[in-house]
Write an enzyme that holds these catalytic residues in place. Structure first.
Site, mmCIF file in Angstrom:
data_model
loop_
_atom_site.group_PDB
_atom_site.id
_atom_site.type_symbol
_atom_site.label_atom_id
_atom_site.label_comp_id
_atom_site.label_asym_id
_atom_site.label_seq_id
_atom_site.Cartn_x
_atom_site.Cartn_y
_atom_site.Cartn_z
ATOM 1 N N SER A 416 0.850 -1.100 -0.039
ATOM 2 C CA SER A 416 -0.056 0.079 0.055
ATOM 3 C C SER A 416 0.798 1.138 0.079
ATOM 4 O O SER A 416 0.462 2.344 0.088
ATOM 5 C CB SER A 416 -0.843 0.051 1.189
ATOM 6 O OG SER A 416 -0.180 -0.052 2.278
ATOM 7 N N HIS A 437 -2.155 -2.930 -5.843
ATOM 8 C CA HIS A 437 -2.574 -2.380 -4.359
ATOM 9 C C HIS A 437 -4.073 -2.659 -4.352
ATOM 10 O O HIS A 437 -4.726 -1.996 -4.801
ATOM 11 C CB HIS A 437 -2.329 -1.052 -3.965
ATOM 12 C CG HIS A 437 -2.877 -0.620 -2.762
ATOM 13 N ND1 HIS A 437 -2.902 0.802 -2.670
ATOM 14 C CD2 HIS A 437 -2.999 -1.191 -1.671
ATOM 15 C CE1 HIS A 437 -3.188 0.910 -1.256
ATOM 16 N NE2 HIS A 437 -3.452 -0.356 -0.755
ATOM 17 N N GLU A 449 -5.281 -0.355 -7.236
ATOM 18 C CA GLU A 449 -4.291 0.593 -7.794
ATOM 19 C C GLU A 449 -3.107 -0.237 -8.502
ATOM 20 O O GLU A 449 -2.350 -1.179 -7.759
ATOM 21 C CB GLU A 449 -3.717 1.313 -6.736
ATOM 22 C CG GLU A 449 -4.277 2.498 -6.381
ATOM 23 C CD GLU A 449 -3.961 3.353 -5.185
ATOM 24 O OE1 GLU A 449 -4.082 4.521 -5.423
ATOM 25 O OE2 GLU A 449 -2.982 3.009 -4.308
ATOM 26 N N ASN A 487 -3.869 6.844 -0.953
ATOM 27 C CA ASN A 487 -3.521 7.135 0.427
ATOM 28 C C ASN A 487 -2.898 8.336 0.510
ATOM 29 O O ASN A 487 -2.936 8.968 1.549
ATOM 30 C CB ASN A 487 -2.538 5.897 0.828
ATOM 31 C CG ASN A 487 -3.465 4.573 1.097
ATOM 32 O OD1 ASN A 487 -4.606 4.905 1.548
ATOM 33 N ND2 ASN A 487 -2.742 3.580 1.485
#
Ligand code: 3H9
Length: 719
Positions: A416, A437, A449, A487
């Site tokens: 991540s 991800h 992702e 994120n």
């Protein structure tokens, strides 16, 4: 037909049967040329005395994928769909829909004006308009309830998910399934009907709607379902109102008129534009601007997963669901057994909820094989590492994978946030290394992702994107930059939520404001779910001073409040429940920390909460875009809707900013800059676009973006 019309209908004759084939690749939507072609061909068949029956089918892999979605919101002069459908419905000769693939939306509505319907085993039928902020506006809301009953029809229209041919036959949407040649079977079926004096019309089947008249539970159940599954959306209420008309109006055409009026209201509603933006955005995201369409894909016939935890198990399920045999490796036998039993339980839950048959469960379970040995991975085409976030450990695993797997296997890391290039560097095949991800739980969350390392080859990227589609994921490419897309944006959002708490808001107020905006879960509920102790422990370990925004959550951890995991965090939780209850005992802590940091607590409006949290996403999104970490603004919308609970009906944060107007965004941000000048400095791209009254939607390509900002050569590679 003139040249401007899009799509056509091919006309051929087989004995006494006319065959009308909708031809508008790749999926045969009802574009102008198709609508014109349908009217003309029906008229032609009716005028030809040698013709006794008509078959309507689709060219290629689709029957008809519905109305042409690209026409909505634009003015178009082409022929009217309703007129074409009326001509089919009132044809002098019986019409059979031979459904060779997807019959969706207007496609199923076209089949419903035919007298008979036959499908292949590959056929799917559905009314997915609700996913576009629309309702079935070509008679679907009036005909489907007549065919299968209002209750089932409502479920189908509110879910928007298609049925298989087998289910459609069980429900009575189609009359037969063709096991051999569809057209031959359709001809044989129709020949038997030709002599009949009358042919059924769905509009005349009133029995099921009359049964529901006066039964209030049908509509009440639908309203409850819509409130639960489609919070904040406009179209579901309109769909229910249409079915109410189907049930209560004696005259079919009065119901049709209501459907048209309610459809128009959906069409004019901004949610429709937002949701269609997402439909096309998802398809655009799957394409990588500088990778040619013709790039060969590696066949993925077998996969390996390293790590049998929650993530590894979820990823294994995705692959098995896509029909790909998968080995799941763990070096700890107990973990492996536990991982397999979690997978089995997850599938069993789907069986119990009617989402999968026992037979299907056995099939997918049969595709997942546990192993303790890396040697078993020698013939996998892709290996996905899904262990916890530790670069040394991941590098160790990649070294081993590089040794044991065949030379051309793709090696993917489910990280991540770690640097994909650093992971690739320990292998002899950096071109085959990529980040994947997944979001937790990976078997449920649609976002993927795909992280492009500096050496990831075109073939690797194209293959992984295509695998994402096979797994039914919303796959988005991110460059290998800290936090990737999602994120990185989240950091600013939670920063603002935490600052609001320091400035006087309470967790419940922040969460309610953002949930009423449409977020599926407010930030403090989310932080409690993830666990407050993760950041706290990491900071302690690294001996980092707690940043201002994290002071409250770190203090909660000092007092043993870690979130849902120990039933207390920003909220209190009763034993075994995930429902948050306010924690008044925390309020003193908030006040104390505000005081200590010289922050005067004040009344904060819900609007300020929404603006600060959402515009923080937008500003960071603009930076991500200008750096080329994301290819296009729509990609960030796809990320936020599928991975972070942003309401689809608002079209994602970047689309929302466009709707608000980028000048207005800048104005709001400059008002907040009094609170924190550095944070609210507008991203150069955002500022520039606002000055030229531009929008993110018109997203310039990377080169133009660089030009616009004089950023040439800056950050366009592997950031
Ligand atoms: C409606 O019918 C309203 C009516 O009730 C009332 C009217 C009055 N139109 O998905 P794919 C494009 S609303 C235009 O990758 P797959 C798509 O953008 C409609 N274009 O293929 C893509 O273009 P590109 C209700 C469409 O094999 C290409 O076709 N119907 C349409 O993975 C390939 O698409 C729906 O909501 C369309 N209707 O899946 C069904 N559909 O190559 C929407 C697709 O440039 N469609 N395109 O990126 C689907 O669900 C899937 O496309 C389908 C095929 C399952 C059919």
């Amino acid at each position: 037909m003139t040249n401007e019309l899009k799509g056509k209908v091919n006309y051929s004759i087989n004995g006494n049967i006319a065959i009308l084939e909708v031809d508008n690749p790749p999926v045969n939507p009802l574009s102008s040329g198709v609508r014109a072609g349908l009217s003309e061909s029906i008229a032609k068949a009716n005028a030809d005395e040698s013709i006794e029956g008509i078959i309507l089918t689709g060219a290629g892999r689709s029957f008809i994928a519905g109305a042409d979605i690209s026409e909505f919101g634009k003015s178009y002069d082409g022929p009217d769909l309703h007129a074409a459908l009326r001509e089919i419905e009132f044809s002098n000769k019986p019409v059979l829909a031979a459904i060779n693939g997807a019959a969706l939306g207007g496609g199923l509505e076209t089949a419903l004006v035919c007298n008979y319907r036959m499908g292949t085993n590959q056929a799917i039928v559905g009314l997915p308009e609700v996913n576009l902020g629309l309702l079935p506006g070509a008679g679907g809301t009036q005909r489907l309830p007549r065919l299968i009953g209002p209750s089932q029809a409502l479920k189908m229209m509110l879910a928007g998910t298609p049925l298989t041919a087998k289910k459609a036959l069980e429900q009575g949407i189609i009359d037969a399934i063709s096991e051999n040649s569809l057209i031959e079977d359709a001809i044989a079926f129709l020949q038997e009907k030709i002599g009949l004096s009358e042919h059924p019309k769905v509009r005349d089947k009133n029995e099921k709607v009359l049964e529901a008249r006066g039964a209030e539970n049908v509509l009440a159940e639908a309203k409850a379902l819509a409130a639960k599954t489609r919070r904040g959306q406009f179209a579901p209420g309109q769909i229910i109102a249409c079915v109410e008309a189907a049930i209560n109006e004696d005259d079919f055409d009065v119901g049709m008129k209501k459907e048209s009026d309610y459809f128009l209201e959906c069409l004019m509603n901004p949610q429709r534009e937002a949701m269609i933006h997402i439909f096309f955005g998802e398809r655009a995201a799957s394409k990588i601007a500088d990778i040619p369409k013709e790039t060969p894909l590696m066949p993925i016939k077998k996969a390996g997963i390293i790590g049998s935890g929650t993530m590894g198990g979820g990823i294994a399920m995705n692959l098995a669901n896509a029909g790909i045999p998968v080995l799941i490796l763990d070096q700890d036998e107990k973990n492996l057994e536990k991982g397999m039993s979690v997978i089995e339980k997850n599938y069993q839950m789907m069986v119990d909820r009617g989402r999968m048959s026992q037979e299907q469960k056995e099939m997918v379970m049969g595709l997942i094989t546990p192993t303790l040995s890396y040697d078993d991975l020698s013939d996998v085409d892709i290996a996905v590492e899904a262990v916890y976030e530790n670069l040394d450990l991941k590098q160790e695993i990649f070294k081993t994978l590089d040794e044991v797997t065949k030379g051309d296997a793709i090696l993917a890391s489910n990280t991540s946030g770690l640097d994909i290039d650093a992971i690739a560097s320990v292998t002899n095949r950096p071109g085959k290394v990529v980040g994947t991800h997944f979001f937790s739980p990976a078997n449920v969350m649609r976002l993927l992702e795909v992280v492009r390392g500096k050496d990831s080859s075109d073939e690797t990227m194209a293959t992984v994107m295509s695998l994402g589609k096979k797994m039914k994921k919303a796959a988005v490419v991110s460059l290998n930059a800290p936090g990737f897309i999602g994120n990185r944006m989240l950091a600013g959002y939670t920063h603002q939520a935490n600052m609001l708490l320091l400035e006087g808001a309470l967790p419940n107020q922040v969460d309610s404001a953002l949930e009423s905006f449409g977020m599926s879960m407010g930030p403090f509920r989310m932080l409690d779910l993830v666990g407050l102790d993760l950041g706290w422990r990491a900071r302690k370990l690294a001996d980092i001073e707690t940043p201002l925004a994290n002071k409250i959550s770190d203090e909660l951890c000092e007092r043993d409040r870690f979130g849902q995991k120990n039933s207390k965090g920003f909220y209190n939780y009763s034993e075994g429940s995930r429902a948050p209850n306010p924690a008044p005992e925390n309020e003193e802590i908030y006040k104390e920390i505000s005081n200590k940091n010289n922050i005067e607590r004040r009344e904060i409006s819900d609007q300020e909460i929404i603006d600060r949290c959402i515009l923080a996403l937008v500003n960071e999104g603009a930076r991500i875009l200008e750096e080329g970490v994301a290819q296009r603004s729509g990609d960030m919308d796809i990320v936020y809707i599928n991975g972070y609970g942003f309401p689809i009906w608002r079209g994602g944060p970047m689309f929302y900013a466009n709707q608000l107007g980028l000048e207005e965004v800048i104005n709001k941000m400059s008002a907040f800059s009094e609170l924190d000048e550095e944070f609210w400095k507008p991203a150069p791209l955002l500022k520039k676009l606002s000055e030229i009254s531009g929008t993110f939607g018109e997203a310039p390509g990377l080169d133009e973006r660089a030009e616009l900002l004089s950023f040439k050569n800056a950050n366009m590679g592997g950031v």
